[in-house]
Motif scaffolding. Structure first.
Motif, PDB file in Angstrom:
ATOM      1  N   SER A 267       0.802  -1.218   0.000  1.00 27.23           N
ATOM      2  CA  SER A 267       0.000   0.000   0.000  1.00 27.23           C
ATOM      3  C   SER A 267       0.839   1.274   0.000  1.00 27.23           C
ATOM      4  O   SER A 267       0.322   2.370  -0.158  1.00 27.23           O
ATOM      5  CB  SER A 267      -0.930   0.006   1.207  1.00 27.23           C
ATOM      6  N   VAL A 268       2.145   1.101   0.180  1.00 30.40           N
ATOM      7  CA  VAL A 268       3.004   2.289   0.208  1.00 30.40           C
ATOM      8  C   VAL A 268       3.326   2.738  -1.217  1.00 30.40           C
ATOM      9  O   VAL A 268       3.722   1.951  -2.063  1.00 30.40           O
ATOM     10  CB  VAL A 268       4.320   1.998   0.986  1.00 30.40           C
ATOM     11  N   ASP A 269       3.132   4.016  -1.448  1.00 34.19           N
ATOM     12  CA  ASP A 269       3.377   4.596  -2.765  1.00 34.19           C
ATOM     13  C   ASP A 269       4.836   5.042  -2.855  1.00 34.19           C
ATOM     14  O   ASP A 269       5.275   5.898  -2.094  1.00 34.19           O
ATOM     15  CB  ASP A 269       2.423   5.792  -2.953  1.00 34.19           C
ATOM     16  N   LYS A 270       5.570   4.429  -3.800  1.00 30.60           N
ATOM     17  CA  LYS A 270       6.999   4.738  -3.941  1.00 30.60           C
ATOM     18  C   LYS A 270       7.237   6.208  -4.250  1.00 30.60           C
ATOM     19  O   LYS A 270       8.257   6.775  -3.897  1.00 30.60           O
ATOM     20  CB  LYS A 270       7.595   3.940  -5.115  1.00 30.60           C
ATOM     21  N   ALA A 276       9.071   6.238   1.939  1.00 27.47           N
ATOM     22  CA  ALA A 276       9.057   5.503   3.209  1.00 27.47           C
ATOM     23  C   ALA A 276       8.055   6.174   4.140  1.00 27.47           C
ATOM     24  O   ALA A 276       8.008   7.397   4.221  1.00 27.47           O
ATOM     25  CB  ALA A 276      10.443   5.508   3.849  1.00 27.47           C
ATOM     26  N   VAL A 277       7.254   5.361   4.800  1.00 29.29           N
ATOM     27  CA  VAL A 277       6.205   5.939   5.631  1.00 29.29           C
ATOM     28  C   VAL A 277       6.297   5.403   7.058  1.00 29.29           C
ATOM     29  O   VAL A 277       6.549   4.226   7.281  1.00 29.29           O
ATOM     30  CB  VAL A 277       4.815   5.670   5.002  1.00 29.29           C
ATOM     31  N   LYS A 278       6.120   6.333   8.003  1.00 33.27           N
ATOM     32  CA  LYS A 278       6.058   5.911   9.400  1.00 33.27           C
ATOM     33  C   LYS A 278       4.681   5.302   9.639  1.00 33.27           C
ATOM     34  O   LYS A 278       3.693   5.770   9.080  1.00 33.27           O
ATOM     35  CB  LYS A 278       6.297   7.113  10.328  1.00 33.27           C
ATOM     36  N   VAL A 279       4.627   4.245  10.435  1.00 33.54           N
ATOM     37  CA  VAL A 279       3.356   3.550  10.638  1.00 33.54           C
ATOM     38  C   VAL A 279       2.869   3.768  12.064  1.00 33.54           C
ATOM     39  O   VAL A 279       3.544   3.392  13.020  1.00 33.54           O
ATOM     40  CB  VAL A 279       3.506   2.042  10.339  1.00 33.54           C
ATOM     41  N   THR A 280       1.684   4.395  12.173  1.00 31.67           N
ATOM     42  CA  THR A 280       1.090   4.680  13.478  1.00 31.67           C
ATOM     43  C   THR A 280      -0.278   4.015  13.539  1.00 31.67           C
ATOM     44  O   THR A 280      -1.298   4.647  13.275  1.00 31.67           O
ATOM     45  CB  THR A 280       0.901   6.206  13.669  1.00 31.67           C
ATOM     46  N   PRO A 281      -0.328   2.737  13.860  1.00 29.11           N
ATOM     47  CA  PRO A 281      -1.595   2.001  13.758  1.00 29.11           C
ATOM     48  C   PRO A 281      -2.724   2.623  14.571  1.00 29.11           C
ATOM     49  O   PRO A 281      -3.892   2.466  14.216  1.00 29.11           O
ATOM     50  CB  PRO A 281      -1.240   0.615  14.300  1.00 29.11           C
ATOM     51  N   ALA A 282      -2.392   3.355  15.627  1.00 28.16           N
ATOM     52  CA  ALA A 282      -3.456   3.876  16.485  1.00 28.16           C
ATOM     53  C   ALA A 282      -4.106   5.140  15.933  1.00 28.16           C
ATOM     54  O   ALA A 282      -5.194   5.512  16.351  1.00 28.16           O
ATOM     55  CB  ALA A 282      -2.910   4.151  17.883  1.00 28.16           C
ATOM     56  N   HIS A 283      -3.454   5.816  14.997  1.00 27.60           N
ATOM     57  CA  HIS A 283      -3.973   7.121  14.597  1.00 27.60           C
ATOM     58  C   HIS A 283      -4.048   7.349  13.096  1.00 27.60           C
ATOM     59  O   HIS A 283      -3.990   8.482  12.630  1.00 27.60           O
ATOM     60  CB  HIS A 283      -3.168   8.233  15.277  1.00 27.60           C
ATOM     61  N   ASP A 284      -4.142   6.281  12.348  1.00 32.88           N
ATOM     62  CA  ASP A 284      -4.299   6.431  10.911  1.00 32.88           C
ATOM     63  C   ASP A 284      -4.971   5.177  10.385  1.00 32.88           C
ATOM     64  O   ASP A 284      -4.645   4.064  10.805  1.00 32.88           O
ATOM     65  CB  ASP A 284      -2.929   6.629  10.250  1.00 32.88           C
ATOM     66  N   LEU A 285      -5.916   5.381   9.470  1.00 34.68           N
ATOM     67  CA  LEU A 285      -6.702   4.256   8.988  1.00 34.68           C
ATOM     68  C   LEU A 285      -5.871   3.251   8.203  1.00 34.68           C
ATOM     69  O   LEU A 285      -5.963   2.048   8.394  1.00 34.68           O
ATOM     70  CB  LEU A 285      -7.837   4.788   8.111  1.00 34.68           C
ATOM     71  N   ASN A 286      -5.071   3.791   7.296  1.00 31.35           N
ATOM     72  CA  ASN A 286      -4.238   2.926   6.483  1.00 31.35           C
ATOM     73  C   ASN A 286      -3.198   2.221   7.350  1.00 31.35           C
ATOM     74  O   ASN A 286      -2.944   1.023   7.217  1.00 31.35           O
ATOM     75  CB  ASN A 286      -3.560   3.751   5.391  1.00 31.35           C
ATOM     76  N   ASP A 287      -2.618   2.963   8.286  1.00 34.70           N
ATOM     77  CA  ASP A 287      -1.629   2.386   9.196  1.00 34.70           C
ATOM     78  C   ASP A 287      -2.250   1.308  10.070  1.00 34.70           C
ATOM     79  O   ASP A 287      -1.619   0.320  10.420  1.00 34.70           O
ATOM     80  CB  ASP A 287      -1.028   3.474  10.092  1.00 34.70           C
ATOM     81  N   TYR A 288      -3.521   1.530  10.404  1.00 29.26           N
ATOM     82  CA  TYR A 288      -4.230   0.542  11.202  1.00 29.26           C
ATOM     83  C   TYR A 288      -4.297  -0.788  10.452  1.00 29.26           C
ATOM     84  O   TYR A 288      -4.037  -1.857  11.011  1.00 29.26           O
ATOM     85  CB  TYR A 288      -5.642   1.038  11.515  1.00 29.26           C
ATOM     86  N   GLN A 289      -4.589  -0.681   9.132  1.00 32.57           N
ATOM     87  CA  GLN A 289      -4.670  -1.900   8.328  1.00 32.57           C
ATOM     88  C   GLN A 289      -3.308  -2.568   8.170  1.00 32.57           C
ATOM     89  O   GLN A 289      -3.180  -3.788   8.263  1.00 32.57           O
ATOM     90  CB  GLN A 289      -5.262  -1.583   6.953  1.00 32.57           C
ATOM     91  N   ILE A 290      -2.284  -1.740   7.952  1.00 32.94           N
ATOM     92  CA  ILE A 290      -0.932  -2.288   7.880  1.00 32.94           C
ATOM     93  C   ILE A 290      -0.603  -2.987   9.197  1.00 32.94           C
ATOM     94  O   ILE A 290      -0.050  -4.087   9.228  1.00 32.94           O
ATOM     95  CB  ILE A 290       0.100  -1.167   7.598  1.00 32.94           C
ATOM     96  N   GLY A 291      -0.997  -2.337  10.284  1.00 29.17           N
ATOM     97  CA  GLY A 291      -0.733  -2.895  11.609  1.00 29.17           C
ATOM     98  C   GLY A 291      -1.399  -4.243  11.811  1.00 29.17           C
ATOM     99  O   GLY A 291      -0.799  -5.173  12.344  1.00 29.17           O
ATOM    100  N   GLN A 292      -2.648  -4.355  11.355  1.00 27.15           N
ATOM    101  CA  GLN A 292      -3.365  -5.623  11.455  1.00 27.15           C
ATOM    102  C   GLN A 292      -2.641  -6.714  10.680  1.00 27.15           C
ATOM    103  O   GLN A 292      -2.442  -7.823  11.164  1.00 27.15           O
ATOM    104  CB  GLN A 292      -4.775  -5.471  10.861  1.00 27.15           C
ATOM    105  N   LEU A 296       1.365  -5.529  14.147  1.00 26.72           N
ATOM    106  CA  LEU A 296       2.152  -4.522  14.846  1.00 26.72           C
ATOM    107  C   LEU A 296       1.444  -4.108  16.127  1.00 26.72           C
ATOM    108  O   LEU A 296       0.220  -4.173  16.222  1.00 26.72           O
ATOM    109  CB  LEU A 296       2.318  -3.278  13.958  1.00 26.72           C
ATOM    110  N   GLU A 297       2.240  -3.640  17.056  1.00 28.59           N
ATOM    111  CA  GLU A 297       1.680  -3.097  18.281  1.00 28.59           C
ATOM    112  C   GLU A 297       1.014  -1.770  17.957  1.00 28.59           C
ATOM    113  O   GLU A 297       1.431  -1.046  17.061  1.00 28.59           O
ATOM    114  CB  GLU A 297       2.832  -2.869  19.282  1.00 28.59           C
ATOM    115  N   SER A 298      -0.074  -1.463  18.665  1.00 29.08           N
ATOM    116  CA  SER A 298      -0.757  -0.193  18.461  1.00 29.08           C
ATOM    117  C   SER A 298      -0.608   0.636  19.732  1.00 29.08           C
ATOM    118  O   SER A 298      -1.019   0.222  20.804  1.00 29.08           O
ATOM    119  CB  SER A 298      -2.235  -0.455  18.165  1.00 29.08           C
ATOM    120  N   ILE A 299       0.048   1.796  19.603  1.00 31.70           N
ATOM    121  CA  ILE A 299       0.260   2.631  20.785  1.00 31.70           C
ATOM    122  C   ILE A 299      -0.538   3.918  20.645  1.00 31.70           C
ATOM    123  O   ILE A 299      -0.253   4.759  19.789  1.00 31.70           O
ATOM    124  CB  ILE A 299       1.761   2.966  20.959  1.00 31.70           C
ATOM    125  N   GLN A 300      -1.564   4.047  21.470  1.00 29.38           N
ATOM    126  CA  GLN A 300      -2.378   5.257  21.399  1.00 29.38           C
ATOM    127  C   GLN A 300      -1.668   6.395  22.116  1.00 29.38           C
ATOM    128  O   GLN A 300      -1.276   6.270  23.268  1.00 29.38           O
ATOM    129  CB  GLN A 300      -3.745   5.001  22.045  1.00 29.38           C
TER     130      GLN A 300
END
Length: 700
Positions: A267-270, A276-292, A296-300
Motif C-alpha cells: 500500500s506504500v506509494d513509492k 518511506a512511511v512511518k506507521v502509526t496504527p493507532a492514529h491512521d486508517l491505512n496504518d491501522y490496516q498495515i498494523g493488522q 504490529l503493536e498499536s500505541i495510542q
RNA sequence: GGACGAUUAGCUCAAUGGCAGAGCAUCUGCUUUACACGCAGAGGGUUGCAGGUUCGAGUCCUGCAUCGUCCACCA
C-alpha cells in the motif's frame, strides 16, 4: 363576502386568501387519505424526508416541499388515495449542539446538568422549536396529513429502532470492536465517514531521519510528526529498489529511542514523499490496516480530548495536538533529525456539525456489517426496480456500495436512541433511525399496522443529492431487510439551490435565504411557481428573485382573467359543458391548444420535468388564452346570442381546466377562484358536484 | 487521483442536427372598462476556446480552459 373579493379586486392579494384557503383544506379533511371520497382508491404515498428539528427553512426546503406537493396534489386529483406523511428527525449531534450552545450562554455545560436533566432540556427545546419547520411547510401550502406527523424519538418509533437493532444483532451483523474511528473532540463522539467534511489546509510535509540499527538511516515524510510517538514500524514498498536492503532491519524512533521494524507493504506509494512511511496504527486508517496485517503493536498517544496521553516522551503529556507538533518539530530540528520541511496543501477532515478537525483514535464502538446489506441496496437499483431521477445518480450510488466499509453506528452523545444493551451509554447514529423512516413512520414493527398495510411501500422519495448514500442507500437496505419490500420506486434527486453568486446556501456561510420572506412579499403561489419554473433538470439551481416576481405577475394575470370570465356570466349558476357542435376557428384553436397543454403537462410531470410543465402552462394561459382567446371573445360577444353563449361556455371551460392544471403548482389562488365560480354542474367530475379544486378531476 | 455536471442576451435559464428564444432588467409608445403586477413594440448574441464530422453544429466527436458537485485519499 368572498365573492366580492374576486370581483372587486383588480390585484390579487395573497394575504387575504392563503390562511383562509389552508383552513378550508384542513377542515375538508382531504389531506388525510382515509377521509378522501370513496372514488379515491389506489394508494399513492410520499414520506416527507424528515427535516432535522434544528433546521430552519431555506430555499432548498421550499424547493423540495414544492416538488412533493406538486406530485401529491396531481395524484390526489387523479383519484389516488394520497398520503404525504410528514415528520421530523431528532438529529442527534446537531440538536445536542444547539442545546449545548444555549446552555453555554447560561454559563453551564451538559455535564453540570447530567444526562437525564440534559435530555429534559432538549425535549423542552424540541417542544418549543422543533415543529417550526412544519408550520413553515404549511405556509407554502404543503398538503401533508398532519394527523400522522411522526418524530424519530416517539415511543413507537423507538420500538422500531430497538427491533431493528435486535434483528441485526440476531443475525450476527452487529459487532463491538476497538477500531480506529473518526473522532470529534468537541462533540466528544465518533463519526462515520459520511459525517466528515474535508477542508483544504496549508500544512507542511516534514522529512524526518530515522536512524537504522547497524548504521545508516531512512527518511520518512509526514504531515503529522506528533503521531510519531505512536509509531511502531516504518513501511516501504516491496518493489522499491532504494529500500530493499533495509527491509527486515530495525529503525530507531528519534527522540523516543524505541526500536521499530522496517517492513514492506504494497500500500506504500513509492513516488510520494520519500517512499518511506512511518506507521502509526493507532492514529491512521491505512496504518491501522498495515498494523493488522503485520501484527504490529498499536500505541495510542492522542486521547479523546485531542491531547497527548501517556509518558512515551516526557514533557508531552497533556499537550494539544498542535502544541505537540510544534514542540516535536523543534526538538527534531535541534537534534538534527529533520531533513527537510516543505509546504504542503492537503485535505483535512472536519466534523460536519461543528467543523472541528477530526482525530483518528482507537475506540470501542459498535459496527454494522455492510457486506450483505450493501448487496441488498445494490440489487433493486441494478435491476431497475428502484429508479433514480436523474439517472446519473445511479453510478455514484453503486460505486459507493461497492467499496463501503462497516458502518460505525455508535455515537458518544446523549441525545438519541440508547443502544439496547445492558449498561450501554452510547446512542445510535441518527441515520440508523432515519434509515427506518418509510416503514417505521407507518407503524412497523407492528405487522398489522394499517398504514403499513395500506401505504407501504411508498411511491416517491424526493431528496437532496448530498444524502444519497447517507440516507437513501440505508433506507433501501433497511426496507428490504425488515419488510422484504423496496421502500419506494422512484428516487427524485432535486437540484441544489445556490445563491445568485453560485454559493451553497448555508447558515454557517450566512448565505441561507428564508423562503417565507418571499411568501410574505409575493405570496406562496408566486414563490412555488417561481421555484418550480426554474426546475429544468440541472443539478444546481442558482436562485433568483426574478422568477418569483414573474410568479406574482402570473397570479395577477390568472386573477384578472378569472374576473373577466366571471364578469361575463354575471353571477348566475352555470353549467360548464365540454364544447361541441359548430365552432369558430378561434374556438377550435384554443381548445386544441388546451388539449396540447394537458398532454404535455401530464407527460412532463410523469418525467419530473416541473419547469417544463410550468412553461407550458404559463405560455398557454397568458398567450393563448388571455392574449388571443379572451381578446377575441370580446368581439364574439357582439355577435349572435347563440354564439355568445357558446363563447361564454368555452371561456369558463378553458378557465376551469386551466385552474385544475395549475392547482398543483399554485394551490391557493386556484382554489380561491374555483370556490367562487357559480357552478351548477361540472362536466368532468365523476362526482358531478363542486367541492374543492383539490379533489377536482384531473384531465388526462 | 477518479466520476459527473455546467459554460448561450446585463442576470437566471430554454432551444428531437434545420430561421438562437423566455422571464427579469433597459428603451419607446399607450390611463384600449379583466389586468400599468397591463398592452404594443425596440435594442441587446462570433452560443467559453481550438480543431473535426456534416449540405447544415448551441446541439455530435477530440483536445483545452474556467467553475461546480460527489467519491477516494498519499503518510
Amino acid at each position: 363576502m368572498s365573492k366580492s373579493l374576486l370581483i372587486s379586486n383588480g390585484a390579487y392579494e395573497p394575504k387575504q386568501v392563503e390562511d383562509k384557503i389552508y383552513k378550508l383544506w384542513e377542515d375538508s379533511g382531504f389531506f388525510n387519505p382515509d377521509k378522501l371520497p370513496k372514488r379515491h382508491k389506489k394508494p399513492y404515498t410520499i414520506v416527507i424526508p424528515p427535516p432535522n428539528v434544528t433546521g430552519e427553512l431555506h430555499i432548498g426546503h421550499a424547493l423540495n416541499a414544492t416538488i412533493q406537493d406538486i406530485l401529491i396534489r396531481q395524484k390526489r386529483m387523479q383519484g389516488y388515495k394520497t398520503l404525504w406523511l410528514p415528520g421530523t428527525d431528532h438529529a442527534g449531534i446537531a440538536t445536542q449542539n444547539v442545546v449545548e450552545k444555549k446552555l453555554i450562554k447560561e454559563g453551564k455545560s451538559r455535564f453540570d446538568l447530567g444526562r437525564e436533566k440534559f435530555i429534559e432540556e432538549v425535549l423542552r427545546w424540541k417542544e418549543e422549536k422543533g415543529n417550526i419547520i412544519l408550520t413553515q411547510f404549511k405556509k407554502l401550502g404543503s398538503s401533508c396529513d398532519w394527523s400522522r406527523t411522526r418524530f424519530t424519538m416517539d415511543k413507537n418509533y423507538e420500538e422500531a429502532v430497538k427491533e431493528a437493532f435486535l434483528q441485526y444483532h440476531k443475525k450476527g451483523w452487529i459487532y463491538q470492536g476497538k477500531r480506529v474511528v473518526n473522532w470529534c473532540k468537541r462533540c466528544a463522539t465518533s463519526l462515520s465517514d459520511l459525517e466528515l467534511e474535508y477542508a483544504e489546509e496549508k500544512g507542511k510535509l516534514w522529512h524526518i531521519k530515522y536512524p537504522v540499527k547497524g548504521g545508516g538511516s531512512i527518511i520518512v515524510a509526514t504531515t503529522r510528526p506528533e503521531t510519531m510517538l505512536g509509531d511502531t514500524a516504518v513501511a516501504v514498498n516491496p518493489k522499491d529498489e532504494r529500500y530493499k536492503k533495509l527491509i527486515g532491519k530495525v529503525a530507531i524512533l528519534p527522540l523516543v529511542n524505541r526500536e521499530i521494524q522496517i517492513i514492506a507493504d504494497e500500500s506504500v506509494d513509492k513516488d510520494f514523499g520519500t517512499g518511506a512511511v512511518k506507521v502509526t496504527p493507532a492514529h491512521d486508517l491505512n496504518d491501522y490496516q498495515i498494523g493488522q496485517k503485520h501484527k504490529l503493536e498499536s500505541i495510542q498517544v492522542i486521547n479523546e480530548m485531542g491531547k497527548i496521553m501517556g509518558e512515551v516522551l516526557s514533557g508531552y503529556q497533556g499537550l494539544k495536538v498542535l502544541e505537540a507538533r510544534e514542540k516535536i518539530v523543534s526538538e527534531l530540528k535541534s537534534q538534527n533529525f529533520l531533513e527537510k520541511e516543505e509546504d504542503y496543501t492537503h485535505q483535512v477532515p472536519k466534523c460536519y456539525r461543528c467543523n472541528t478537525t477530526i482525530e483518528l483514535i482507537p475506540s470501542l464502538q459498535w459496527f454494522l456489517k455492510m457486506d450483505k446489506l450493501a448487496k441488498l441496496a445494490e440489487n433493486p437499483v441494478k435491476s431497475g426496480k428502484i429508479k433514480f431521477h436523474p439517472k446519473s445518480f445511479q453510478k455514484p450510488y453503486l460505486d459507493w456500495l461497492k467499496n463501503v466499509k462497516d458502518w460505525c453506528i455508535s455515537r458518544q452523545i446523549w441525545w438519541g436512541h440508547k443502544i439496547p444493551i445492558e449498561g450501554e451509554e452510547s446512542v445510535l447514529d441518527t441515520w440508523f433511525s432515519s434509515a427506518l423512516w418509510p416503514f417505521a413512520a407507518m407503524g412497523w414493527p407492528d405487522k398489522n399496522a394499517s398504514d403499513l398495510k395500506n401505504f407501504y411501500p411508498t411511491n416517491v422519495l424526493s431528496t437532496a443529492r448530498d444524502i444519497v448514500n447517507q440516507w437513501v442507500a440505508r433506507m433501501i437496505f433497511s426496507g428490504l431487510e425488515f419488510t422484504k419490500k423496496i421502500p419506494f420506486e422512484d428516487v427524485y434527486i432535486h437540484a441544489t439551490v445556490l445563491t445568485r453568486e453560485g454559493q451553497r446556501m448555508s447558515k454557517s456561510l450566512g448565505t441561507g435565504i428564508d423562503p417565507l420572506k418571499f411568501v410574505d412579499e409575493f405570496g406562496a403561489d408566486a414563490t412555488r411557481f417561481g421555484i418550480a419554473f426554474q426546475i429544468m433538470g440541472n443539478q444546481d439551481m442558482k436562485f433568483v428573485t426574478d422568477n418569483i416576481l414573474m410568479g406574482k405577475k402570473f397570479c395577477n394575470k390568472i386573477w384578472n382573467a378569472s374576473r373577466f370570465v366571471l364578469g361575463q356570466i354575471d353571477s348566475k349558476m352555470i353549467e360548464i359543458k365540454k364544447p361541441t357542435g359548430k365552432l369558430s376557428l378561434v374556438d377550435k384553436k384554443i381548445l386544441k391548444s388546451l388539449e396540447k397543454t394537458i398532454k404535455s403537462v401530464n407527460r412532463d410531470l410523469n418525467l419530473f420535468k416541473f419547469g417544463k410543465a410550468c412553461h407550458a402552462l404559463y405560455d398557454f394561459f397568458w398567450h393563448d388564452f388571455c392574449d388571443k382567446y379572451i381578446e377575441e371573445s370580446k368581439k364574439q360577444n357582439n355577435q349572435l346570442p347563440a354564439q355568445a353563449e357558446k363563447t361564454k361556455n368555452i371561456l369558463t371551460y378553458v378557465l376551469l381546466n386551466s385552474l385544475i392544471l395549475l392547482h398543483p403548482f399554485m394551490p391557493f389562488i386556484t382554489e380561491e377562484i374555483y370556490q367562487q365560480i357559480p357552478i351548477k354542474n361540472l362536466p368532468a367530475g365523476r362526482h358531478g358536484k363542486k367541492e374543492c379544486i383539490m379533489i377536482e378531476e384531473w384531465p388526462n
